[in-house]
Design a protein around this motif. Structure first.
Motif: not given
Length: 854
Positions: A132-158
């Motif tokens: 979850s602290e890897n905000t750069r990668m989270l933004h990259v995945l979210d900006d792909l232009g595909l439909d993205v679903r996120q679920r936070v599980d402790g320190s990890i975002t699935k």
């Protein structure tokens, strides 16, 4: 895919992407060693590099079950992305990028291509676990232009990412690709420094002339002469004390590759290779090696075998022409140096690129640059070939919505060079394909260089016409009458003018055209221009002046200039025998036909710009693909053809195949009398007596079959169909042409289809609205709208059928040829009588979602 491909990065640099191979193991370990502890932790969730090294061993083992891509820049492996199937159509995703290569869009590029690869191999979703602290990668995945679903599980975002392409994905890819292309070309067209490799003291030498043009032109950065045999030059680009953005290469062909390697080592951003002796003269291998050197080093290449480049915004004159270019609003590209030089003599340019052999930089790249260039109002292209015509169409459609693109392409008379069997394919020559491509993208195609010059002058200096209504005013009745005739010829309107709108002397004719007579003063002409330009009944004003009458040429020019300074209407002039720009903004032509031909092109372009895209009809694409996959190559059976067309909402007239007179009679009773009997086999059935119509009894059917079988050699059977009501016979078809892709066609159908050759083509897919416009281009179109008292037929139904065919062609690259002939159009609808479809192994169509050079 095995050889990989090149992609542009955000700063205009180049990366090479290819599948991972076991031999990459050492380079992957080196990538891990260069990566920071933080990068390794964010990727592998553990400190130290041991886990990372072990993972690189794993993915380069022979038994590795995933799929991985690597990226290299300047021959160094800088990134790896891997996709591992984990079941149920889900693929696990991971990526590691060299710290020095981050922040330049490479991660996004790799993830896009990995997602597309996974989708093409049947995957439905990507799965990733990100700290979850890897905000750069989270933004990259979210900006792909595909439909993205996120679920936070402790320190990890699935994360789960759907692999169904979206309109947002295409839009974001186009936006990022555009930014990268523009950055890449800017480094070449707007350099901070230039080296001339092959500079010489000999005034006749190409290198000397380029150096002289750069210095005299006032380029606003350092210019470095390079010549190992000159005491006043640098021995090599490697000896230059500062950075070199652009190198202009004017050395013998045998030394170009060596020079390119030195430029690569020196970190040059782009090369302009003036030298000839490459692919145009049998040196294809040398040209490919030159391009390979440039791509590996991240350099863009213009040429080889070119005239050079110009950018008047930064006073860059890097050509070997003697005359300096004029500054103006036209972005000009020419594949021919001689034609480029001729056009530069006539047009003021924002920038000019002579692309020569087009080994790298092409019209597609330059369109991306000129789209956002404030100094460029009009884009003019001279082409001898298309490198990637489908990409050209996509880019040009977007650019044309903002700026007009003018195109002269040589080779109109080249034959198709392909043996074909259907009506549609026989009509679709390469030049027809080019016309369809440019029409789809709003490009203005011109026949001659003079047409290009005339149209560029108008579009770069005047507002777009608001309509087709033209007021003609001048001092000479003969040329004005010729102008009125030309208006009718070009589809322009010469409206009647309100009474009293224009004043004139006792001999003046004040209708439209307005003839003020040879005695009219410059002031009277100016007053008339102002009145006409202010009238809501007028969209454009053509001033026709024959010197030296009235107050003379200079006074009349000044009157035209004064009268047009405050109007927002389109105004152009014909000054008989003189082609010029009046006051730098009113285009004047030597003859009225020139002026009105240019105006008509501007009108058509203005009408194209606001057109809505429209919706394409729905279809059962998955069912259609199953049919295509199950059928062998070649002409489909009547049954398979009907099934495939039904997937797109197209119904073919009921047909029963028969093999003798008795079965023909039975089929006639089944489909309902009266019927039509058609021989099976020959394409042009009517030419061999293979069609019998309006058979009203079973006995007539038996006799017709017997007679037909005796006449036609090797007749294998026949088809029985119900006799349809009379209507207008139209052919709707499609063909997939090499390099250009699919085209949809509409034309006069039935037995006279080939005789009249009345056809129009477009690039699919088409909306119903676009199909109606396509129909309107046919000479036979009046027959559909009620010609000479006949009842109009259902044009909307025909247009819908064309739109459905266009979607089929766009969806199914295996469809090589398609003919619906005839389609009988009546007041009630459009019925397809005969249909033929041929399948063939498709050429690989580059996905519009894949970002890569060329």
């Amino acid at each position: 895919m095995n050889d990989g491909f090149d992609v542009l990065l955000r700063d205009g640099g180049i990366a090479h992407v290819r599948p991972l191979v076991p031999a990459d193991r050492q380079a992957l370990h080196e990538l891990v060693d260069r990566s920071s502890q933080q990068s390794a932790y964010l990727r592998f969730f553990s400190g130290g590099s041991g886990t990372a090294h072990a993972y690189m061993d794993k993915i380069t083992d022979d038994g590795y079950g995933g799929h991985a891509l690597v990226a290299t820049t300047k021959s160094r492996l800088v990134a790896v992305v891997e996709c591992i199937p984990i079941g149920d159509g889900v693929v696990d995703l991971g990526i590691l990028i060299d710290d020095a290569a981050q922040g330049n869009g490479l991660g996004t590029l790799l993830l896009e291509h990995a997602a597309l690869d996974a989708g093409e191999h049947g995957a439905k979703e990507l799965s990733a676990e990100v700290l979850s602290e890897n905000t750069r990668m989270l933004h990259v995945l979210d900006d792909l232009g595909l439909d993205v679903r996120q679920r936070v599980d402790g320190s990890i975002t699935k994360i789960r990412i759907s692999l169904l392409p979206t309109a947002r994905l295409e839009a974001t890819i186009d936006a990022r690709d555009h930014a990268a292309e523009r950055a890449s070309i800017t480094r070449v067209l707007a350099p901070r420094s230039v080296a001339v490799i092959g500079a010489s003291r000999d005034p006749r030498a190409v290198g000397h002339r380029v150096m002289n043009n750069l210095v005299k032109g006032g380029f606003n950065g350092p210019v470095y002469p390079i010549n190992p045999r000159s005491a006043t030059s640098y021995k090599s680009v490697l000896a230059v004390p500062g950075e070199v953005d652009l190198a202009v290469v004017a050395v013998p062909a045998a030394h170009v590759l060596e020079v390119a390697r030195e430029c690569a080592e020196a970190g040059v951003a782009g090369l302009v290779v003036l030298t000839a002796g490459f692919a145009e003269n049998g040196g294809l291998e040398a040209e490919q090696n030159l391009l390979r050197i440039c791509r590996t080093a991240g350099m863009r290449l213009i040429g080889p075998n070119c005239l050079g480049i110009v950018n008047t915004a930064v006073d860059l004159h890097a050509t070997f022409m003697d005359r300096p270019p004029g500054k103006g609003p036209v972005g000009l590209m020419s594949q021919s140096g001689a034609i480029g030089a001729a056009l530069l003599d006539q047009l003021g340019v924002s920038s000019f690129v002579s692309v020569g052999n087009k080994a790298d930089v092409s019209g597609n790249d330059l369109l991306e640059y000129w789209e956002d260039d404030d100094a460029t109002k009009v884009i003019a292209l001279y082409l001898e070939s298309f490198g990637n015509p489908r990409k050209f169409t996509r880019i040009a459609r977007r650019v044309s919505a903002r700026k007009p693109i003018l195109l002269v392409k040589s080779g109109r008379s080249a034959s198709g060079g392909r043996a074909v069997l259907s009506h549609t394919a026989a009509a679709a020559t390469p030049d027809v394909a080019v016309d369809a491509l440019v029409r789809a993208s709003g490009v203005i195609r011109l026949d001659t260089l003079q047409d290009l010059i005339d149209t560029a002058r108008l579009l770069s200096t005047q507002p777009l016409p608001r309509g087709r209504r033209v007021a003609i005013v001048g001092n000479s009745g003969g040329p004005e009458a010729m102008a009125a005739d030309a208006c009718e010829r070009y589809g322009l309107i010469v409206p009647e003018l309100p009474e009293g709108l224009v004043r004139g002397g006792p001999a003046a004719a004040l209708s439209n055209p307005v003839d003020l007579t040879a005695e009219a003063s410059a002031r009277e002409l100016g007053d008339a221009i102002e009145a006409l330009a202010a009238s809501p009944e007028v969209d454009a004003v053509l001033v026709v002046y024959t010197p030296p009458f009235g107050d003379g040429l200079e006074a009349t020019r000044e009157a035209i200039a004064t009268a047009t300074r405050s109007t927002t209407k389109t105004v152009l002039a014909c000054v008989m025998g003189h082609g010029e720009l009046i006051d730098g903004r009113v285009p004047a032509y030597a003859f009225p036909e020139q002026a009105l031909a240019a105006l008509a092109r501007a009108v058509r372009y203005a009408e194209w710009r606001p057109e809505p895209a429209g919706e394409v009809p729905d279809a059962d694409v998955e069912a259609a693909r199953k049919i295509v996959r199950a059928e062998p190559d070649g002409w489909l059976s009547v049954t398979a053809t009907a099934r495939l067309l039904r997937c797109y909402g197209i119904t073919v007239c009921e047909s029963v195949t028969v093999d003798g007179p008795e079965t023909a009679a039975e089929a006639a009773a089944l489909v309902g009398l009266p019927v039509v009997l058609k021989a099976a086999g020959p394409l042009h059935k009517s030419d061999v007596g293979g069609v019998r119509m309006n058979l009203r009894t079973q006995e007539e059917v038996r006799q017709a079959y017997t007679t037909m079988a005796a006449m036609i050699e090797n007749m294998t059977g026949a088809i029985v169909q119900p006799q349809l009501p009379a209507g207008v016979e139209i052919i709707v078809g499609g063909v997939s042409y090499p390099a250009f892709g699919p085209l949809v066609m509409v034309g006069m159908g039935g037995v006279i289809a080939d005789l009249l050759a009345d056809r129009a083509f477009r690039v699919p897919p088409l909306s119903v609205t676009a199909a109606v416009e396509l129909i309107g281009e046919l000479r036979c179109a009046p027959l559909l709208y009620g010609y000479r008292g006949a009842l109009p037929v259902n044009v909307e139904a025909l247009a819908e059928q064309i739109a459905r065919v266009s979607r089929l062609l766009d969806d199914l690259p295996e469809v090589a040829e398609l003919d619906l002939n005839p389609v009988i159009v009546t007041e009630r609808g459009a019925a397809t009588v005969d249909a033929r479809i041929r399948l063939a192994p498709p050429e690989t169509r580059p996905s519009p979602l894949r970002r890569r050079l060329r």
